[in-house]
Structure formats: structure tokens, C-alpha cells
Design an enzyme around this catalytic site. Structure first.
Site, PDB file in Angstrom:
ATOM      1  N   HIS A  99       0.823  -1.205   0.000  1.00 20.39           N
ATOM      2  CA  HIS A  99       0.000   0.000   0.000  1.00 20.39           C
ATOM      3  C   HIS A  99       0.861   1.261   0.000  1.00 20.39           C
ATOM      4  O   HIS A  99       1.937   1.291   0.598  1.00 20.39           O
ATOM      5  CB  HIS A  99      -0.914   0.015   1.215  1.00 20.39           C
ATOM      6  CG  HIS A  99      -1.975  -1.056   1.187  1.00 20.39           C
ATOM      7  ND1 HIS A  99      -3.108  -0.942   0.421  1.00 20.39           N
ATOM      8  CD2 HIS A  99      -2.053  -2.257   1.812  1.00 20.39           C
ATOM      9  CE1 HIS A  99      -3.862  -2.023   0.580  1.00 20.39           C
ATOM     10  NE2 HIS A  99      -3.237  -2.846   1.420  1.00 20.39           N
ATOM     11  N   LYS A 144     -10.482  -1.490   3.049  1.00 22.34           N
ATOM     12  CA  LYS A 144     -10.250  -0.881   1.746  1.00 22.34           C
ATOM     13  C   LYS A 144     -11.164  -1.434   0.662  1.00 22.34           C
ATOM     14  O   LYS A 144     -11.089  -1.019  -0.492  1.00 22.34           O
ATOM     15  CB  LYS A 144      -8.780  -1.050   1.355  1.00 22.34           C
ATOM     16  CG  LYS A 144      -7.837  -0.356   2.350  1.00 22.34           C
ATOM     17  CD  LYS A 144      -6.384  -0.658   2.061  1.00 22.34           C
ATOM     18  CE  LYS A 144      -5.487   0.068   3.050  1.00 22.34           C
ATOM     19  NZ  LYS A 144      -5.611  -0.451   4.420  1.00 22.34           N
ATOM     20  N   CYS A 172       5.286 -30.247 -11.504  1.00 21.56           N
ATOM     21  CA  CYS A 172       4.023 -29.496 -11.594  1.00 21.56           C
ATOM     22  C   CYS A 172       3.890 -28.961 -13.015  1.00 21.56           C
ATOM     23  O   CYS A 172       4.626 -28.051 -13.413  1.00 21.56           O
ATOM     24  CB  CYS A 172       4.009 -28.353 -10.581  1.00 21.56           C
ATOM     25  SG  CYS A 172       2.587 -27.241 -10.740  1.00 21.56           S
ATOM     26  N   CYS A 221       1.291 -27.342 -14.484  1.00 27.51           N
ATOM     27  CA  CYS A 221       0.656 -26.027 -14.617  1.00 27.51           C
ATOM     28  C   CYS A 221       1.653 -24.887 -14.459  1.00 27.51           C
ATOM     29  O   CYS A 221       1.604 -23.890 -15.180  1.00 27.51           O
ATOM     30  CB  CYS A 221      -0.465 -25.876 -13.592  1.00 27.51           C
ATOM     31  SG  CYS A 221      -1.828 -27.041 -13.770  1.00 27.51           S
ATOM     32  N   CYS A 247      -4.803 -26.664 -12.219  1.00 27.82           N
ATOM     33  CA  CYS A 247      -5.385 -27.908 -11.681  1.00 27.82           C
ATOM     34  C   CYS A 247      -5.317 -27.965 -10.163  1.00 27.82           C
ATOM     35  O   CYS A 247      -5.827 -28.920  -9.558  1.00 27.82           O
ATOM     36  CB  CYS A 247      -4.709 -29.124 -12.305  1.00 27.82           C
ATOM     37  SG  CYS A 247      -3.187 -29.662 -11.480  1.00 27.82           S
ATOM     38  N   CYS A 249       0.117 -32.965  -9.523  1.00 34.90           N
ATOM     39  CA  CYS A 249       1.476 -33.038  -8.964  1.00 34.90           C
ATOM     40  C   CYS A 249       1.552 -33.476  -7.508  1.00 34.90           C
ATOM     41  O   CYS A 249       2.619 -33.869  -7.037  1.00 34.90           O
ATOM     42  CB  CYS A 249       2.187 -31.695  -9.125  1.00 34.90           C
ATOM     43  SG  CYS A 249       1.474 -30.333  -8.166  1.00 34.90           S
TER      44      CYS A 249
END
Length: 481
Positions: free
Chosen positions: A50, A251, A401, A403, A438, A443
Site C-alpha cells: 500500500h 479498503k 508441476c 501447470c 489444476c 502433482c
């Protein structure tokens, strides 16, 4: 065991304090009730840095937010943390509320926030074409950013550990007392500890610990926030962090890209009385959709890959409680650390460490290590460099993995490095294995096999996130027999 300082909680605040204290010649330990760092609020938040225009001028929130923002570039460079200053827009969609943007701008000026600008409707749409057609104006803050909250937390903890700070996991604090020897005695589920100073960085449990030692009670409200995470194919729907105008509950529902290319939408703000309930609800998801759509049009919600929620430690007066408790000398609070707590954490660490340096007369180490390298990501290498890496270490050529294209080499690094992963979620936070489309459907068995092999544990003892989150309960062959 006796230490000079014990920090309770290994979220971003506790890790930041630990890293700053590791600069000095002193014995420090972090006690964490979970099985890893980054298991509470720090793992489930908006991942936003922020700018600092929202907090009340002169408050701890305002001071720590602005200072933490200033520190972020150097910190992320030193500790190899993904970080981007993408800027933010607070969007006004009702003409009668335009004065509220000017109030935010003026507050930001008082807080010392640089790089702000009030935008017209046309300027806001030119900067961010997918915001609502109803936009009347916006507040732009160029110093706002996006970060990986896991990497921030893990990096500070690893760096503290390398510099001599001890970490004790699966160690829930049960009782704190000041004894006749002048030391704080801390009883945990995993042994007893003594220390000259206690730093209370326990998140939503900070009030419980504070109220054990002080007659001046504080109250933390568990405020649950729910989120959608969208696939990377739609991560460029907005390029800035898009906020509505804030309310007393925070916020509001934001829409933001992530440093990893996803799109994040949320959170809700639901006060509750359960410090561990992080469930998501259909009501919450509906609220996110409705509120986000007021400020950003054509949200690609068909590309949602997961939803999650986290808890914010909302203190009754909406303020960070920082410093020594007046009727409990030696007990230091870091309580009520809600948004902008992620941004503020480096500054809180600096502030608390300086307070203790003065009280304890600490001397700086001559050999303090200021830098750290993250888990090596082969995707960031050139083709030639990657081929050479695989030649030297074939594990970097084995995709685990699909993805996220995470290799076995990265997972081994995550397990073997300081404060290494001990669970599926620990590996996920360090490598992103399981964070893709996924959501670990492919994995997780392969990651479990690697964890089992590396830790020397049977599959039945490998967990998702520590505790009783075992995935394999028994062998099917044994059941059949």
C-alpha cells in the site's frame, strides 16, 4: 531453554522482527504454533504493498505503512523477493462522492506519500480501460505495488535463521508468567522456555497473549476476508490495483494482478469469533462478484481456479499496538497488525529491533549476512543456461508441476534450504507447485513422494499443512488384508 528475546509468531511481523534482531549479538528464538512460517494471516491476504494514503495521519499505521513502502525495494532486492510497483487506483463511481478522493489525497500528503495524483474520468479510463463506465474520477498512487506474501515471509525468516535466530515449530504457547528470577517463563505444548524479553507477534491470538500478562486488556476481532483467484490467461484484465473508496470495514473489494500473472479479486470483511475459521461461503463469493463488478467491468470470473479466505487481526481502535506493555516490562506488543500489515512489516521489524537495541545495549554483528537467494527458477534462465543446469543436475529437467512448470530440482531446493518445506503447502509456498490451474490435482502425489524420500518419512506421515492434515491414511493392501 533460555534466550534474550523470544518472538511468538512466525508470520511477516515476527519474521521481520527476527531478521532485524539478527543484526545484533543476541540470542533470539521464534516460537510458532504451526508447522512452518507463513501459516496464518500472512499466507492469505491481498498481496498488496500500500502507498499509505488511507491511514490516520500520525498513527502507527500511517508511519509504518509509509516507512515499510520505502524499505520494500531494497529489501526485495537483497532477499530476492518478487515485487512490482504497478501503482493503484481508488475508483469513484458516484459523482457526489468525489470529495472523498480529495480527502484521501490530502491524508496521503499529510502522511508523506509521494507520487499521488487525482485523475479525471477520462484520465482514469485511459490508464485502465476495464474500469467501470460509471467512473467519475480516481486517485492514482504510483508507489503502490504487488508482492508475493509467501516469499516475503519466508525470505525474512530464512535470512534471520542464517544469521543465528532459532525457530521452533509446532510449539503453541499455553502460558506466560514473569517469575522471581526476572525472566519471562513461557510454557508451550512442546517444552518450556525462559527469556528476558517477549515479542508478541501472534496475529489474531495477540490479544490472548497480551491479556495473560497485562491488566490493560486489548481485544482483537477476527475479520475474515474471502477471495477469488483467477487463471493467468486473464491476469492482464487490469494492470493496476483497483480499489473502491474505503469504508470503516477496510479498503473494500479490490481487483489486482499478482506478481505471478494471476488476477486476484476480494476480500470480503466478515467479523467472527473463531480465530481459526477460514472457510469460504457462497454468500461471500456472491458479495465479491457484486462489489468488484461495480468498479471493474467484464470480470472474467469463468477463469476462477480457486477461492480462499484469510483472517485479519482487527483491533478495536483500528490501530497497530506497538511497544512495551506499561504494566508488563519486557513484554513487547506487535498487535492488531491488519492491513496494511504486509506493507508495514519491515518497518515494524526495524522499530521493534531499535527499541530492544536501546533497552538491551545490543552490539551489531560484524559478519551479518544481508542477502539471500530464492529457490532457483529455471524458467528465468536462457535456453543455454537451462540446458547447462540440467546437464549438471538432471533433477531440473524433471517437470513435477505441469501447470507452473516446477521441476524436481526446485522442490528439492525448497526442502533442503534453511527452514525447508515439510509439507505439501510448504513446497507450494516456496515453489508454486500446486498453485496452477489444476490446483495440485496432478502433482501432489509426486511431491509427496519427494517429501517422503527427502524427509525419511512414510507417505502416511506426509501432510498437506502439518498437524492432522494427513493425505494417505493407510495402505490399501493392508486394508484389503
Amino acid at each position: 531453554m533460555t534466550y534474550d528475546v523470544i518472538i511468538i509468531g512466525a508470520g511477516v511481523t515476527g519474521a521481520a522482527v527476527a531478521r532485524e534482531l539478527s543484526r545484533y549479538q543476541t540470542e533470539v528464538c521464534v516460537l510458532e504454533k504451526e508447522e512452518d512460517v507463513c501459516c496464518g494471516t500472512s499466507k492469505a491476504n491481498s498481496a498488496i504493498i500500500h502507498a499509505g494514503y488511507d491511514a490516520e495521519p500520525g498513527s502507527n499505521m500511517a508511519k509504518m505503512n509509509v516507512r515499510g513502502n520505502e524499505m520494500m525495494d531494497e529489501l526485495c532486492r537483497d532477499l530476492d523477493i518478487p515485487f512490482k510497483r504497478n501503482g493503484s487506483l481508488v475508483v469513484c463511481v458516484h459523482k457526489e462522492e468525489l470529495p472523498g478522493l480529495k480527502e484521501l489525497y490530502d491524508r496521503g500528503i499529510k502522511n508523506g506519500v509521494p507520487g499521488m495524483k487525482l485523475l479525471t474520468r477520462e484520465e482514469a479510463l485511459a490508464m485502465e480501460p476495464n474500469i467501470s463506465d460509471d467512473v467519475q474520477g480516481a486517485l492514482f498512487a504510483e508507489t503502490a505495488g504487488i508482492i508475493c506474501p509467501f516469499k516475503l515471509n519466508i525470505a525474512m525468516a530464512e535470512n534471520a535463521n542464517v544469521n543465528g535466530v532459532d525457530f521452533r515449530f509446532n510449539t503453541r504457547v499455553e502460558k506466560i508468567t514473569k517469575e522471581a528470577d526476572g525472566l519471562w517463563h513461557i510454557r508451550t505444548c512442546n517444552g518450556e522456555y525462559k527469556t528476558r524479553y517477549v515479542v508478541n507477534a501472534a496475529g489474531v491470538y495477540a490479544d490472548v497473549l497480551h491479556n495473560m500478562v497485562s491488566e490493560q486488556k486489548i481485544n482483537i476481532i477476527e475479520r475474515r476476508g474471502e477471495y477469488y483467484l483467477l487463471d493467468r490467461t486473464v491476469g492482464n484484465h487490469v494492470s493496476h490495483t483497483i480499489f473502491p473508496q474505503p469504508t470503516k470495514y477496510g479498503k473494500g473489494v479490490l481487483v489486482a494482478p499478482t506478481v505471478h500473472g494471476n488476477l486476484l479479486v476480494g476480500p470480503t470483511a466478515i467479523d467472527q469469533e473463531d480465530k481459526d475459521a477460514t472457510n469460504t461461503t457462497q454468500l461471500g463469493m456472491n458479495e465479491i462478484t457484486a462489489k468488484a463488478s461495480e468498479n471493474v467491468r467484464n470480470l472474467p470470473l469463468r477463469s476462477v481456479i480457486t477461492s480462499f479466505s484469510g483472517l485479519r487481526a482487527h483491533e478495536d481502535h483500528h490501530e497497530f499496538i506497538l511497544g512495551e506493555v506499561s504494566d508488563a516490562p519486557g513484554f513487547i506488543d506487535c498487535a492488531g497488525i491488519e492491513s496494511p500489515g504486509l506493507t508495514s512489516s519491515p518497518a515494524i521489524g526495524e522499530y521493534i529491533a531499535e527499541l530492544l537495541r536501546e533497552k538491551m545495549g545490543l552490539t551489531a554483528k560484524e559478519n551479518w549476512i544481508s542477502t539471500r537467494k530464492d529457490v532457483l527458477d529455471p524458467k528465468k534462465l536462457s535456453l543455454e543456461e537451462r540446458n547447462e543446469l540440467i546437464k549438471q543436475n538432471p533433477a531440473y529437467g524433471q517437470i513435477i508441476c505441469r501447470c507452473e512448470s516446477v521441476t524436481e530440482g526446485e522442490i528439492l531446493d525448497a526442502i533442503r534450504r534453511p527452514l525447508g518445506a515439510r509439507s505439501l503447502d510448504g513446497v507450494k509456498r516456496r515453489t508454486r507447485a500446486g498453485m496452477g490451474r489444476c490446483q495440485s490435482g496432478f502433482c501432489s502425489p509426486r511431491v509427496m513422494d519427494i517429501l517422503s524420500r527427502e524427509l525419511g518419512l512414510p507417505l502416511t506421515e506426509i501432510t498437506k499443512s502439518g498437524g492432522k492434515s494427513n493425505i494417505v491414511l493407510e495402505h490399501s493392501k493392508e486394508v484389503a488384508e
